[in-house]
Scaffold this active site. Structure first.
Site, short mmCIF file in Angstrom:
data_model
loop_
_atom_site.label_atom_id
_atom_site.label_comp_id
_atom_site.label_asym_id
_atom_site.label_seq_id
_atom_site.Cartn_x
_atom_site.Cartn_y
_atom_site.Cartn_z
N GLU A 77 -52.12 -46.49 74.12
CA GLU A 77 -51.18 -47.55 73.74
C GLU A 77 -49.96 -47.60 74.66
O GLU A 77 -48.92 -48.13 74.28
CB GLU A 77 -50.72 -47.35 72.28
CG GLU A 77 -51.81 -47.46 71.25
CD GLU A 77 -52.45 -48.84 71.15
OE1 GLU A 77 -52.21 -49.69 72.04
OE2 GLU A 77 -53.20 -49.05 70.19
N HIS A 96 -45.37 -44.74 67.09
CA HIS A 96 -46.50 -45.50 66.53
C HIS A 96 -47.34 -44.56 65.69
O HIS A 96 -47.63 -43.44 66.12
CB HIS A 96 -47.35 -46.08 67.67
CG HIS A 96 -48.68 -46.60 67.20
ND1 HIS A 96 -48.80 -47.58 66.24
CD2 HIS A 96 -49.95 -46.26 67.55
CE1 HIS A 96 -50.08 -47.83 66.02
NE2 HIS A 96 -50.79 -47.04 66.80
N HIS A 98 -50.28 -44.45 62.00
CA HIS A 98 -51.15 -45.17 61.07
C HIS A 98 -50.88 -44.66 59.65
O HIS A 98 -51.77 -44.08 59.02
CB HIS A 98 -52.63 -44.94 61.42
CG HIS A 98 -53.04 -45.42 62.78
ND1 HIS A 98 -54.33 -45.30 63.26
CD2 HIS A 98 -52.34 -46.00 63.78
CE1 HIS A 98 -54.41 -45.80 64.49
NE2 HIS A 98 -53.20 -46.22 64.83
N TYR A 117 -33.41 -53.01 49.18
CA TYR A 117 -32.37 -53.27 50.19
C TYR A 117 -32.54 -52.46 51.47
O TYR A 117 -32.04 -52.84 52.53
CB TYR A 117 -30.97 -53.08 49.58
CG TYR A 117 -30.52 -51.65 49.41
CD1 TYR A 117 -29.99 -50.93 50.48
CD2 TYR A 117 -30.61 -51.01 48.18
CE1 TYR A 117 -29.57 -49.62 50.34
CE2 TYR A 117 -30.18 -49.71 48.02
CZ TYR A 117 -29.67 -49.00 49.10
OH TYR A 117 -29.28 -47.71 48.96
N HIS A 159 -54.37 -52.08 61.82
CA HIS A 159 -54.11 -51.00 62.75
C HIS A 159 -53.07 -49.98 62.23
O HIS A 159 -53.44 -48.87 61.89
CB HIS A 159 -53.67 -51.64 64.09
CG HIS A 159 -53.51 -50.68 65.21
ND1 HIS A 159 -53.56 -51.05 66.53
CD2 HIS A 159 -53.24 -49.36 65.23
CE1 HIS A 159 -53.37 -50.00 67.30
NE2 HIS A 159 -53.17 -48.97 66.53
N TYR A 212 -21.80 -47.16 57.27
CA TYR A 212 -22.19 -46.09 56.35
C TYR A 212 -22.91 -44.96 57.09
O TYR A 212 -23.20 -43.92 56.52
CB TYR A 212 -23.08 -46.69 55.27
CG TYR A 212 -23.66 -45.74 54.26
CD1 TYR A 212 -22.86 -45.18 53.27
CD2 TYR A 212 -25.02 -45.39 54.29
CE1 TYR A 212 -23.40 -44.31 52.33
CE2 TYR A 212 -25.55 -44.53 53.35
CZ TYR A 212 -24.74 -44.00 52.38
OH TYR A 212 -25.28 -43.15 51.45
P1 13P Z 1 -53.90 -42.27 71.73
O1 13P Z 1 -54.55 -42.84 72.94
O2 13P Z 1 -52.42 -42.15 71.84
O3 13P Z 1 -54.53 -40.94 71.32
O4 13P Z 1 -54.08 -43.36 70.62
C1 13P Z 1 -54.66 -43.57 69.49
C2 13P Z 1 -54.12 -44.85 68.87
O5 13P Z 1 -53.17 -44.86 68.13
C3 13P Z 1 -54.70 -46.14 69.19
O6 13P Z 1 -53.96 -47.09 68.52
#
Ligand code: 13P
Length: 217
Positions: A77, A96, A98, A117, A159, A212
């Protein structure tokens, strides 16, 4: 590989954050990736390396034109990490993952509306869901950059989720917060259609947060 103490510390911080991500339960296996701005480029996790086995040498330095040392393998990514850091001078870290509930909403193509909020911490009154595109593609990156306009987090259809921030700690904190909001919204949906806060109220909260210590980036 010779590197400054600052670079070594950043590489270690990325690995620590990856391990924290799994310990916190906001990621599955090695499906997440993290980057940090460094000099005129970025440092990014390698692809498919279990976080427990990840070493500072495996973290990839990439220039903003996407080049990196031949013997290294950046996250699949890397495009959206590079494009976000390139287009957002206010951002130095990209996380990033999941997370389960954020991903459930993303699978349904749903954004998170202002049910609580704390959504203001992500920069606006919604957390948008970027349209689906195959992982690792320039198309996914374009969708992600657009969904993050004026925001610090977004969902990715079918995703997962992206959280960004001025520091890695802030981006990590926000990643956890997005998953909390997703769980809350998912829970509300079991009961019915949740009442929402107004955009004006979220704007008021945003301004209060700035004073804050919960400022957005
Ligand atoms: P990597 O290539 O960082 O291991 O990715 C897995 C991934 O999150 C694909 O969206």
């Amino acid at each position: 590989m010779s590197m400054t103490a600052d670079e070594l510390a950043k590489r270690q911080a990325i690995i620590d954050a990856c391990r924290r991500m799994n310990a916190l339960g906001i990621n599955q296996g090695t499906s997440g990736n993290i980057s940090l701005r460094h000099g005129d480029g970025l440092l990014i996790t390698p692809t498919s390396v279990p976080y427990d086995a990840m070493t500072t040498e495996q973290i990839v330095f990439m220039t903003m034109d996407g080049s990196f040392a031949r013997d290294q393998k950046p996250s699949s990514e890397w495009r959206f990490h590079r494009d976000i850091l390139k287009s957002r001078a206010d951002v130095n870290a990209v996380v990033h993952a999941h997370p389960l509930y954020a991903t459930i909403l993303a699978i349904m193509g749903m954004e998170i509306p202002p049910v609580h909020y704390m959504i203001a911490a992500a920069g606006g009154d919604t957390i948008r869901c970027a349209p689906y595109a195959t992982f690792g593609t320039a198309e996914l990156s374009e969708h992600a950059v657009r969904a993050l306009e004026g925001r610090l987090a977004c969902l990715l259809d079918h995703h997962g989720m992206i959280a960004i921030g001025k520091t890695l700690d802030k981006a990590m904190w926000l990643a956890v917060e997005v998953e909390t909001l997703a769980r809350q919204y998912h829970g509300c949906l079991q009961i019915g259609k949740p009442p929402l806060l107004t955009s004006a109220e979220i704007e008021r909260v945003r301004q209060r947060m700035a004073g804050y210590g919960l400022s957005e980036t």
